[in-house]
Structure formats: structure tokens, C-alpha cells
Design a protein around this motif. Sequence first.
Motif, PDB file in Angstrom:
ATOM      1  N   ASP A 101      36.493 103.662  36.956  1.00 57.10           N
ATOM      2  CA  ASP A 101      36.078 102.291  38.140  1.00 57.10           C
ATOM      3  C   ASP A 101      35.033 101.859  38.524  1.00 57.10           C
ATOM      4  OD1 ASP A 101      39.164 102.357  39.000  1.00 57.10           O
ATOM      5  OD2 ASP A 101      39.407 104.563  39.863  1.00 57.10           O
ATOM      6  N   LEU A 102      34.993 100.615  39.210  1.00 54.46           N
ATOM      7  CA  LEU A 102      33.556  99.472  39.498  1.00 54.46           C
ATOM      8  C   LEU A 102      34.144 100.477  41.099  1.00 54.46           C
ATOM      9  CD1 LEU A 102      31.475  98.612  38.828  1.00 54.46           C
ATOM     10  CD2 LEU A 102      32.470  96.193  39.194  1.00 54.46           C
ATOM     11  N   VAL A 103      33.518 100.608  42.028  1.00 54.07           N
ATOM     12  CA  VAL A 103      32.602 100.879  43.158  1.00 54.07           C
ATOM     13  C   VAL A 103      31.776 100.295  43.910  1.00 54.07           C
ATOM     14  CG1 VAL A 103      33.386 102.804  44.675  1.00 54.07           C
ATOM     15  CG2 VAL A 103      34.452 102.768  42.349  1.00 54.07           C
ATOM     16  N   LEU A 104      32.419  99.225  44.823  1.00 55.12           N
ATOM     17  CA  LEU A 104      31.095  99.173  46.126  1.00 55.12           C
ATOM     18  C   LEU A 104      30.151 100.300  46.628  1.00 55.12           C
ATOM     19  CD1 LEU A 104      31.982  95.285  47.227  1.00 55.12           C
ATOM     20  CD2 LEU A 104      30.075  96.707  45.176  1.00 55.12           C
ATOM     21  N   ILE A 105      29.033 100.876  46.555  1.00 56.49           N
ATOM     22  CA  ILE A 105      28.564 101.990  46.338  1.00 56.49           C
ATOM     23  C   ILE A 105      27.485 101.487  48.248  1.00 56.49           C
ATOM     24  CG2 ILE A 105      27.136 103.430  47.073  1.00 56.49           C
ATOM     25  CD1 ILE A 105      29.709 104.242  45.366  1.00 56.49           C
ATOM     26  N   SER A 106      27.619 100.456  48.260  1.00 52.31           N
ATOM     27  CA  SER A 106      26.175  99.282  48.985  1.00 52.31           C
ATOM     28  C   SER A 106      27.091  98.139  49.732  1.00 52.31           C
ATOM     29  CB  SER A 106      24.500 100.007  48.858  1.00 52.31           C
ATOM     30  OG  SER A 106      24.203  99.075  50.075  1.00 52.31           O
ATOM     31  N   PRO A 107      27.781  97.666  49.995  1.00 54.73           N
ATOM     32  CA  PRO A 107      28.364  96.159  49.980  1.00 54.73           C
ATOM     33  C   PRO A 107      27.295  96.023  51.002  1.00 54.73           C
ATOM     34  CG  PRO A 107      29.424  97.606  52.088  1.00 54.73           C
ATOM     35  CD  PRO A 107      28.794  97.922  50.727  1.00 54.73           C
ATOM     36  N   ASN A 108      26.944  96.108  51.618  1.00 62.97           N
ATOM     37  CA  ASN A 108      26.322  95.066  52.287  1.00 62.97           C
ATOM     38  C   ASN A 108      24.314  94.737  51.997  1.00 62.97           C
ATOM     39  OD1 ASN A 108      27.778  95.473  54.249  1.00 62.97           O
ATOM     40  ND2 ASN A 108      26.729  96.963  55.189  1.00 62.97           N
ATOM     41  N   ALA A 109      24.027  95.162  50.284  1.00 63.16           N
ATOM     42  CA  ALA A 109      22.615  94.919  49.985  1.00 63.16           C
ATOM     43  C   ALA A 109      23.086  93.829  49.433  1.00 63.16           C
ATOM     44  CB  ALA A 109      22.594  96.109  48.846  1.00 63.16           C
ATOM     45  N   VAL A 110      21.771  93.155  49.135  1.00 57.56           N
ATOM     46  CA  VAL A 110      22.127  91.544  48.492  1.00 57.56           C
ATOM     47  C   VAL A 110      21.229  91.273  47.253  1.00 57.56           C
ATOM     48  CG1 VAL A 110      21.251  89.190  48.285  1.00 57.56           C
ATOM     49  CG2 VAL A 110      21.842  90.654  50.644  1.00 57.56           C
ATOM     50  N   PRO A 111      22.052  91.650  45.846  1.00 57.80           N
ATOM     51  CA  PRO A 111      23.308  91.879  45.916  1.00 57.80           C
ATOM     52  C   PRO A 111      24.260  92.866  46.693  1.00 57.80           C
ATOM     53  CG  PRO A 111      22.386  92.213  43.159  1.00 57.80           C
ATOM     54  CD  PRO A 111      20.988  91.494  44.675  1.00 57.80           C
ATOM     55  N   PRO A 112      25.367  93.011  45.951  1.00 52.53           N
ATOM     56  CA  PRO A 112      26.008  94.435  46.722  1.00 52.53           C
ATOM     57  C   PRO A 112      26.044  96.074  45.463  1.00 52.53           C
ATOM     58  CG  PRO A 112      27.231  92.753  46.456  1.00 52.53           C
ATOM     59  CD  PRO A 112      26.325  92.019  46.255  1.00 52.53           C
ATOM     60  N   VAL A 113      25.775  97.081  45.268  1.00 55.51           N
ATOM     61  CA  VAL A 113      25.455  97.818  44.279  1.00 55.51           C
ATOM     62  C   VAL A 113      27.271  98.910  44.765  1.00 55.51           C
ATOM     63  CG1 VAL A 113      23.973 100.214  44.091  1.00 55.51           C
ATOM     64  CG2 VAL A 113      22.875  98.209  45.377  1.00 55.51           C
ATOM     65  N   ALA A 114      26.997  98.195  42.760  1.00 56.35           N
ATOM     66  CA  ALA A 114      28.426  98.512  42.094  1.00 56.35           C
ATOM     67  C   ALA A 114      27.818  99.916  41.378  1.00 56.35           C
ATOM     68  CB  ALA A 114      29.250  98.174  41.628  1.00 56.35           C
ATOM     69  N   LYS A 115      29.513 100.993  41.294  1.00 56.67           N
ATOM     70  CA  LYS A 115      28.590 102.366  41.044  1.00 56.67           C
ATOM     71  C   LYS A 115      29.935 102.601  39.745  1.00 56.67           C
ATOM     72  CE  LYS A 115      27.202 106.762  40.581  1.00 56.67           C
ATOM     73  NZ  LYS A 115      26.686 107.853  41.603  1.00 56.67           N
ATOM     74  N   MET A 116      29.858 102.753  38.719  1.00 59.36           N
ATOM     75  CA  MET A 116      31.375 102.757  37.323  1.00 59.36           C
ATOM     76  C   MET A 116      31.243 104.798  37.484  1.00 59.36           C
ATOM     77  SD  MET A 116      30.734 100.809  34.400  1.00 59.36           S
ATOM     78  CE  MET A 116      29.189 101.850  33.701  1.00 59.36           C
ATOM     79  N   LEU A 117      32.546 104.562  38.274  1.00 58.39           N
ATOM     80  CA  LEU A 117      32.765 106.290  38.816  1.00 58.39           C
ATOM     81  C   LEU A 117      34.368 106.084  38.540  1.00 58.39           C
ATOM     82  CD1 LEU A 117      33.515 105.564  41.708  1.00 58.39           C
ATOM     83  CD2 LEU A 117      31.645 106.423  42.291  1.00 58.39           C
ATOM     84  N   ASP A 118      35.166 107.601  38.515  1.00 59.21           N
ATOM     85  CA  ASP A 118      35.862 108.372  39.324  1.00 59.21           C
ATOM     86  C   ASP A 118      37.136 107.997  39.956  1.00 59.21           C
ATOM     87  OD1 ASP A 118      39.172 108.547  38.363  1.00 59.21           O
ATOM     88  OD2 ASP A 118      39.012 110.480  37.806  1.00 59.21           O
ATOM     89  N   LEU A 119      37.528 106.654  40.617  1.00 55.69           N
ATOM     90  CA  LEU A 119      37.602 106.688  41.835  1.00 55.69           C
ATOM     91  C   LEU A 119      39.042 107.546  42.947  1.00 55.69           C
ATOM     92  CD1 LEU A 119      37.452 104.619  45.025  1.00 55.69           C
ATOM     93  CD2 LEU A 119      39.015 103.932  44.062  1.00 55.69           C
ATOM     94  N   GLY A 120      39.948 108.403  42.440  1.00 48.43           N
ATOM     95  CA  GLY A 120      40.028 109.057  42.409  1.00 48.43           C
ATOM     96  C   GLY A 120      39.716 110.327  42.583  1.00 48.43           C
ATOM     97  N   ARG A 121      38.859 110.892  42.017  1.00 45.46           N
ATOM     98  CA  ARG A 121      38.069 112.041  42.065  1.00 45.46           C
ATOM     99  C   ARG A 121      36.440 111.605  43.357  1.00 45.46           C
ATOM    100  NH1 ARG A 121      35.568 113.477  36.575  1.00 45.46           N
ATOM    101  NH2 ARG A 121      37.603 114.083  35.813  1.00 45.46           N
ATOM    102  N   PHE A 122      36.264 110.024  43.571  1.00 48.08           N
ATOM    103  CA  PHE A 122      35.527 110.207  44.570  1.00 48.08           C
ATOM    104  C   PHE A 122      36.289 110.311  45.966  1.00 48.08           C
ATOM    105  CE2 PHE A 122      33.810 106.626  47.471  1.00 48.08           C
ATOM    106  CZ  PHE A 122      31.816 107.447  47.003  1.00 48.08           C
ATOM    107  N   LYS A 123      37.347 110.364  46.025  1.00 45.64           N
ATOM    108  CA  LYS A 123      38.060 109.729  47.374  1.00 45.64           C
ATOM    109  C   LYS A 123      38.251 111.027  47.437  1.00 45.64           C
ATOM    110  CE  LYS A 123      40.476 105.673  47.565  1.00 45.64           C
ATOM    111  NZ  LYS A 123      41.433 104.979  47.470  1.00 45.64           N
ATOM    112  N   TYR A 124      38.075 112.117  46.483  1.00 44.99           N
ATOM    113  CA  TYR A 124      38.761 112.991  47.022  1.00 44.99           C
ATOM    114  C   TYR A 124      38.294 114.106  47.493  1.00 44.99           C
ATOM    115  CZ  TYR A 124      40.313 118.678  45.521  1.00 44.99           C
ATOM    116  OH  TYR A 124      40.525 119.906  45.859  1.00 44.99           O
ATOM    117  N   ALA A 125      36.575 114.034  46.547  1.00 41.35           N
ATOM    118  CA  ALA A 125      35.252 114.247  46.971  1.00 41.35           C
ATOM    119  C   ALA A 125      35.014 114.523  48.705  1.00 41.35           C
ATOM    120  CB  ALA A 125      34.351 114.446  46.168  1.00 41.35           C
ATOM    121  N   ALA A 126      35.404 112.851  49.171  1.00 42.94           N
ATOM    122  CA  ALA A 126      35.026 112.892  50.306  1.00 42.94           C
ATOM    123  C   ALA A 126      35.400 113.527  51.461  1.00 42.94           C
ATOM    124  CB  ALA A 126      35.380 110.622  50.088  1.00 42.94           C
ATOM    125  N   GLN A 127      37.052 113.370  50.868  1.00 41.14           N
ATOM    126  CA  GLN A 127      38.206 114.020  51.760  1.00 41.14           C
ATOM    127  C   GLN A 127      37.530 115.503  52.396  1.00 41.14           C
ATOM    128  OE1 GLN A 127      41.702 114.188  50.054  1.00 41.14           O
ATOM    129  NE2 GLN A 127      42.989 113.965  52.100  1.00 41.14           N
TER     130      GLN A 127
END
Length: 178
Positions: free
Chosen positions: A54-80
Motif C-alpha cells: 500500500d502507498l501510505v502518507l507518512i508526513s502529510p504536511n510536508a511539501v510535497p507529502p511524504v509517502a511510503k510503500m508498506l503493508d498497511l495492515g501490518r503497519f496498523k497492527y504494529a501501531a496498535q
Amino acid sequence: MRRPMRPVAPQKDGPLSNEDISSAEVQLIDAEGDNKGVVRTRDALAQAQELGLDLVLISPNAVPPVAKMLDLGRFKYAAQKKAAEARKKQKVIEVKEIQLRPNIDTHDYETKMKAVGRFLDEGDRVKVTMRFRGREMAHQELGMELLLKVRDTFEAKAKVESAPRSEGRQMVMVLAPR
């Protein structure tokens, strides 16, 4: 006139991802963490989908926004998991209350002081309340002496957060662990 229930659109939690990214260009970081530079969002999304990520916005306020390619499910699980670990480690400081009377007997006093010591060791604040009834109100100095004795007993373990003060028919003092 009754209106039919409209289904409420589910609100997404977490960072914006994939088609939710509205900016035309993003600063792309690939799955290994290498910076690919400024890329059009459609191209970055296509690259991520080729890799099954998945393409996930890491830093949405930067110009241009910073996006990273990662597995969104795994990212949300780790954050939880990280949030749950932080909640588990935090200590809720409670205020325990000990009630005394001015003519308390020595053994009762010692028992109450053991409890105060245990509360302070557990990291809780202790509110020591001296209650006066009837003619005891005429001898508030006895209650003050007892509260000062408590303060002196726990001078090494606790600091006085609020000095003994009179509130109607009672005197209150709060001790906090050092």
C-alpha cells in the motif's frame, strides 16, 4: 414525514492511503526505506500495487507529502501493539485516604501508619483526614499535633503536597511519595 435511515459512512482511522491521497505528487520512499524522490501519485500507487503493498502518507504536511510503500495492515497492527504497550506501562496515581481521630489509640495509629507507608511505597498519594466530633472541636491543636507527627514520621518517604489545613469539622493534609 419520516425519513429513512441513511447509513453513516465509516470514518477511516490512521494515515491516508492508496486512493485517499489527494495530492498530485509525493516524495516516495520504497519498501526498503530508499528515497525515490518526487513522483506522481498515480505512478507511486502503481509501483506499490505491483509489489503487493500500500502507498501510505507518512508526513502529510510536508511539501510535497511524504509517502511510503508498506503493508498497511501490518503497519496498523504494529501501531496498535505499540499503543497497548504504552497503556500497560503507565501508572495511574491514585489518592488514598486515611481517616484519623484526635484521641486515636497507639496501636490504631501504628496500623494506620503501616497503611500510609504501604500506599506511599506503591507510588500513590495519601490524603490524611483528621475528623473532629462534638467537643473535640474545642481542641483542634491535638489534631494538628497528630498530623505534624504523621508528617515527621514519613519525612524520608514523602513530601507534604498540601500542609495541614482546617476545613470545617476536619483537617486535611496530602502526602506525595518522593
